[in-house]
Design a protein around this motif. Sequence first.
Motif, PDB file in Angstrom:
ATOM      1  N   ARG A  77     106.909  78.356  -1.039  1.00  0.00           N
ATOM      2  CA  ARG A  77     106.440  77.727   0.358  1.00  0.00           C
ATOM      3  C   ARG A  77     105.784  76.780   0.261  1.00  0.00           C
ATOM      4  NH1 ARG A  77     104.737  82.998   2.660  1.00  0.00           N
ATOM      5  NH2 ARG A  77     104.118  81.658   4.467  1.00  0.00           N
ATOM      6  N   GLU A  78     105.659  75.747   1.374  1.00  0.00           N
ATOM      7  CA  GLU A  78     105.049  74.745   1.486  1.00  0.00           C
ATOM      8  C   GLU A  78     104.563  74.350   2.486  1.00  0.00           C
ATOM      9  OE1 GLU A  78     108.161  72.002   0.002  1.00  0.00           O
ATOM     10  OE2 GLU A  78     109.182  72.128   1.896  1.00  0.00           O
ATOM     11  N   VAL A  79     103.610  73.593   2.823  1.00  0.00           N
ATOM     12  CA  VAL A  79     103.084  73.256   4.164  1.00  0.00           C
ATOM     13  C   VAL A  79     104.176  72.755   5.026  1.00  0.00           C
ATOM     14  CG1 VAL A  79     100.586  72.850   3.197  1.00  0.00           C
ATOM     15  CG2 VAL A  79     102.131  70.974   3.596  1.00  0.00           C
ATOM     16  N   ASN A  80     104.166  72.653   6.144  1.00  0.00           N
ATOM     17  CA  ASN A  80     104.907  72.282   7.351  1.00  0.00           C
ATOM     18  C   ASN A  80     104.683  70.859   7.781  1.00  0.00           C
ATOM     19  OD1 ASN A  80     106.700  71.570   9.434  1.00  0.00           O
ATOM     20  ND2 ASN A  80     106.280  73.486  10.563  1.00  0.00           N
ATOM     21  N   PHE A 164     112.529  73.886   0.687  1.00  0.00           N
ATOM     22  CA  PHE A 164     114.081  73.101   1.048  1.00  0.00           C
ATOM     23  C   PHE A 164     114.752  73.791  -0.183  1.00  0.00           C
ATOM     24  CE2 PHE A 164     117.351  70.288   0.206  1.00  0.00           C
ATOM     25  CZ  PHE A 164     118.206  70.327   1.488  1.00  0.00           C
ATOM     26  N   GLU A 165     114.129  73.706  -1.369  1.00  0.00           N
ATOM     27  CA  GLU A 165     114.695  74.287  -2.757  1.00  0.00           C
ATOM     28  C   GLU A 165     114.991  75.862  -2.656  1.00  0.00           C
ATOM     29  OE1 GLU A 165     113.075  74.852  -7.605  1.00  0.00           O
ATOM     30  OE2 GLU A 165     111.763  73.867  -5.965  1.00  0.00           O
ATOM     31  N   THR A 166     114.084  76.427  -2.014  1.00  0.00           N
ATOM     32  CA  THR A 166     114.498  77.850  -2.065  1.00  0.00           C
ATOM     33  C   THR A 166     115.655  78.024  -0.956  1.00  0.00           C
ATOM     34  OG1 THR A 166     112.101  78.517  -2.157  1.00  0.00           O
ATOM     35  CG2 THR A 166     113.670  80.291  -0.980  1.00  0.00           C
ATOM     36  N   LEU A 167     115.876  77.488   0.135  1.00  0.00           N
ATOM     37  CA  LEU A 167     117.094  77.471   0.900  1.00  0.00           C
ATOM     38  C   LEU A 167     118.267  77.170   0.038  1.00  0.00           C
ATOM     39  CD1 LEU A 167     117.419  78.184   3.849  1.00  0.00           C
ATOM     40  CD2 LEU A 167     114.961  77.673   3.345  1.00  0.00           C
ATOM     41  N   GLU A 168     118.159  76.073  -0.807  1.00  0.00           N
ATOM     42  CA  GLU A 168     119.415  75.708  -1.616  1.00  0.00           C
ATOM     43  C   GLU A 168     119.695  77.107  -2.579  1.00  0.00           C
ATOM     44  OE1 GLU A 168     119.573  70.858  -2.388  1.00  0.00           O
ATOM     45  OE2 GLU A 168     117.826  71.912  -3.324  1.00  0.00           O
ATOM     46  N   ASP A 169     118.646  77.610  -3.037  1.00  0.00           N
ATOM     47  CA  ASP A 169     118.907  78.751  -4.192  1.00  0.00           C
ATOM     48  C   ASP A 169     119.608  79.919  -3.359  1.00  0.00           C
ATOM     49  OD1 ASP A 169     117.859  77.338  -6.186  1.00  0.00           O
ATOM     50  OD2 ASP A 169     115.690  78.399  -5.963  1.00  0.00           O
ATOM     51  N   ILE A 170     119.310  80.069  -2.070  1.00  0.00           N
ATOM     52  CA  ILE A 170     119.978  81.167  -1.211  1.00  0.00           C
ATOM     53  C   ILE A 170     121.396  80.686  -1.010  1.00  0.00           C
ATOM     54  CG2 ILE A 170     119.740  82.262   1.217  1.00  0.00           C
ATOM     55  CD1 ILE A 170     116.732  81.841   1.164  1.00  0.00           C
ATOM     56  N   LEU A 171     121.741  79.699  -0.765  1.00  0.00           N
ATOM     57  CA  LEU A 171     123.119  79.203  -0.418  1.00  0.00           C
ATOM     58  C   LEU A 171     123.823  79.269  -1.654  1.00  0.00           C
ATOM     59  CD1 LEU A 171     122.701  76.016   1.836  1.00  0.00           C
ATOM     60  CD2 LEU A 171     123.211  78.354   2.567  1.00  0.00           C
ATOM     61  N   HIS A 172     123.291  78.982  -2.904  1.00  0.00           N
ATOM     62  CA  HIS A 172     123.709  79.218  -4.309  1.00  0.00           C
ATOM     63  C   HIS A 172     124.272  80.737  -4.608  1.00  0.00           C
ATOM     64  CE1 HIS A 172     124.822  78.812  -8.274  1.00  0.00           C
ATOM     65  NE2 HIS A 172     123.767  79.732  -8.651  1.00  0.00           N
ATOM     66  N   HIS A 173     123.321  81.374  -4.296  1.00  0.00           N
ATOM     67  CA  HIS A 173     123.521  82.990  -4.290  1.00  0.00           C
ATOM     68  C   HIS A 173     124.581  83.763  -3.427  1.00  0.00           C
ATOM     69  CE1 HIS A 173     120.740  83.814  -7.598  1.00  0.00           C
ATOM     70  NE2 HIS A 173     119.879  83.419  -6.937  1.00  0.00           N
ATOM     71  N   PHE A 174     124.887  82.917  -2.510  1.00  0.00           N
ATOM     72  CA  PHE A 174     125.868  83.210  -1.496  1.00  0.00           C
ATOM     73  C   PHE A 174     127.243  82.498  -1.677  1.00  0.00           C
ATOM     74  CE2 PHE A 174     122.258  85.453   0.325  1.00  0.00           C
ATOM     75  CZ  PHE A 174     122.892  86.651   1.075  1.00  0.00           C
ATOM     76  N   LEU A 183     122.174  70.699   5.497  1.00  0.00           N
ATOM     77  CA  LEU A 183     120.913  71.596   5.150  1.00  0.00           C
ATOM     78  C   LEU A 183     119.958  70.862   5.367  1.00  0.00           C
ATOM     79  CD1 LEU A 183     120.673  74.378   4.115  1.00  0.00           C
ATOM     80  CD2 LEU A 183     120.202  73.420   1.850  1.00  0.00           C
ATOM     81  N   MET A 184     119.665  69.593   5.067  1.00  0.00           N
ATOM     82  CA  MET A 184     118.476  68.792   5.264  1.00  0.00           C
ATOM     83  C   MET A 184     118.293  68.740   6.812  1.00  0.00           C
ATOM     84  SD  MET A 184     115.780  67.323   4.203  1.00  0.00           S
ATOM     85  CE  MET A 184     115.790  67.403   2.595  1.00  0.00           C
ATOM     86  N   ASN A 185     119.274  68.494   7.775  1.00  0.00           N
ATOM     87  CA  ASN A 185     118.969  68.394   9.050  1.00  0.00           C
ATOM     88  C   ASN A 185     118.712  69.601   9.815  1.00  0.00           C
ATOM     89  OD1 ASN A 185     119.807  65.521   9.100  1.00  0.00           O
ATOM     90  ND2 ASN A 185     121.886  65.959   9.095  1.00  0.00           N
ATOM     91  N   LYS A 186     119.332  70.722   9.265  1.00  0.00           N
ATOM     92  CA  LYS A 186     118.880  72.048   9.747  1.00  0.00           C
ATOM     93  C   LYS A 186     117.749  72.450   9.571  1.00  0.00           C
ATOM     94  CE  LYS A 186     123.583  74.066  10.145  1.00  0.00           C
ATOM     95  NZ  LYS A 186     123.300  74.900  11.735  1.00  0.00           N
ATOM     96  N   TYR A 187     117.023  72.028   8.318  1.00  0.00           N
ATOM     97  CA  TYR A 187     115.859  72.346   7.798  1.00  0.00           C
ATOM     98  C   TYR A 187     114.684  71.392   8.613  1.00  0.00           C
ATOM     99  CZ  TYR A 187     111.997  73.070   4.305  1.00  0.00           C
ATOM    100  OH  TYR A 187     110.825  73.348   3.665  1.00  0.00           O
ATOM    101  N   ILE A 188     115.093  70.188   8.682  1.00  0.00           N
ATOM    102  CA  ILE A 188     113.941  69.504   9.545  1.00  0.00           C
ATOM    103  C   ILE A 188     113.984  69.993  10.946  1.00  0.00           C
ATOM    104  CG2 ILE A 188     113.521  67.166  10.673  1.00  0.00           C
ATOM    105  CD1 ILE A 188     114.781  66.116   8.108  1.00  0.00           C
ATOM    106  N   LYS A 189     115.106  70.387  11.671  1.00  0.00           N
ATOM    107  CA  LYS A 189     115.229  70.877  12.885  1.00  0.00           C
ATOM    108  C   LYS A 189     114.269  72.134  13.091  1.00  0.00           C
ATOM    109  CE  LYS A 189     118.268  72.339  16.527  1.00  0.00           C
ATOM    110  NZ  LYS A 189     119.451  72.560  17.044  1.00  0.00           N
TER     111      LYS A 189
END
Length: 565
Positions: A77-80, A164-174, A183-189
């Motif tokens: 987790r990290e601050v928004n 963002f790192e956690t999101l990349e890990d999730i995609l890797h497992h799938f 992914l970065m654009n979706k993350y910022i949105k």
Amino acid sequence: MDKRLIIIGIQEENLVFITEQIKHIIGEFIKIKSITIKDLHYGTIGPHDVVLLSGDVLRELVQPFLSPSCTCMIAKREVNVVNLEEMMKLPAGQHILVVNDHSTDTIETVFSLEQILGEHTYYPYVPNQPLPEIIDYVVTPGEKHLVPKAFRTIIDIGPRVISFETLEDILHHFDLDVSHSVLMNKYIKALVLVSKKSAKSTPVPFEDQNQDRTFAHFVTNSPIMKETVDIARKIASTLLPIHIEGETGVGKKLMAEAIHNESPFQNGLFFTYNCAGKVEELLAVELFGKDEEGKSMQGIVEAANGGTLFLKNLEYLSYDLQGKLLQVLEAKEIQRVNGEATIPVHLRLITSTSLRLSELLEAGKIRTELYSYISPYMIRMPTLQERTADLEALIEMFKMQFQKKELTFSPEVMEVFYKYSWPGNVRELFNVVSYCACTQASLIELKSLPLYFRGHDALEQQQDRDLDEKTIIATIEGHGFLNESIGILEIFKAGKEQHVAYGRTKLIKLLSAKGIHLTDQQLRLRLDILKQLNLLNVRQGRAGTTISVKGEQFLHKVLSSAEKS
């Protein structure tokens, strides 16, 4: 069963928040299901699912429910950053106290802030430990209720988000190939959307939520709860709609599921739908479906045909949508949004409200016609305060659920539990026990209770009446200002004898004359501790703050001991 992402957390509000963030980013690529620890049971998690835990403390509790082939991840987790605008405007060099609900989370929040806004000095807040002498601001990620009362300058940066790192890990497992830029654009949105708490929601997926729980799952020795279960068991056998009243956390969903599983509809699906927090257009489509340009979308009422639909927070439905529910009850049919044909349905409808249905009727939030249909078969769920005889039995049940039979609560903790009002009811008790189960302690003492447990304050107020001199001194010394506190009490005692009350400005001047120099904020902190120890009486208006009888007795003992030594 398809591979899914299962997100697990303790507190429902926090779980909803991080699930919403993840769905905004990768919901179009994978199936996502969120579940609290209290709703976790064997069979919830498939052998090929990927499990994302909201914190590392959950790993031991969740492990028994995981198959060897299941992947388990810990969310970082990290601050928004979207919520840091106010902090970005601060001059460099500020001294900032960081307050969160757990020591590990507090340290992580400090680290995130240091990485983004390193021009300030940050201090993690640790309860019952001395505070830094200089604090310019207090920052908290959505936990304002935990900030010490003496502080007035608070910046709430909102709940922390999945990294963002956690999101990349999730995609890797799938095994999903999504470019870094997309992914970065979706993350910022997503950060912007969750920071604004957008009212727009994604469609609710319909699936059977039945966990096969029956009336036997109600653990009770309480006469009022036994009577409630008996009434529910009798009316479950009918085909008529049922309404459940009860405060948040009393077990309305468990009651609805038990009714379903001992009713003529038990072979059908059981589905829970929350009417709160959604715009009317979305409610209409999700509940009743929609016909548009030759395409038809089935609604939840239609999908629940032959089973039971549990509608939470009924009062959030508009009069028009309540009228559509009447059509279900009266004619046993629905009409989709923009549709012309009627569709027959046969299901058990269970509704619930946190307030009494009669009060909502008087307030104009429930249609009279709908009230007449759902009020004859009504169940009122008692609060935990009304069934304190069940406290120990509920705790034992939760311990069994967590496979923590060895967990023991001290007599002092149990005393607090029995005296506490439990505004969050059984759910709050579960959250407290689950927190304790995540610690390494086998004996839970007062200091082991979670920071967010409001009963802690109730306990301190009760125990303060019996504090001895040594305990009071140890408490004040723990904050590092015993001599200053004695000086404050001496001034208030003199003022009481002269029938004079002092404000902080005058008090600062009188302390300065004693050689004690404090800023306004430092004085607030010291006054707050003395008030918590019941050494001061706080009154509104001109009466102001005065020394209490207990404060006078304490001051007399301290000064007498000093003279003897």
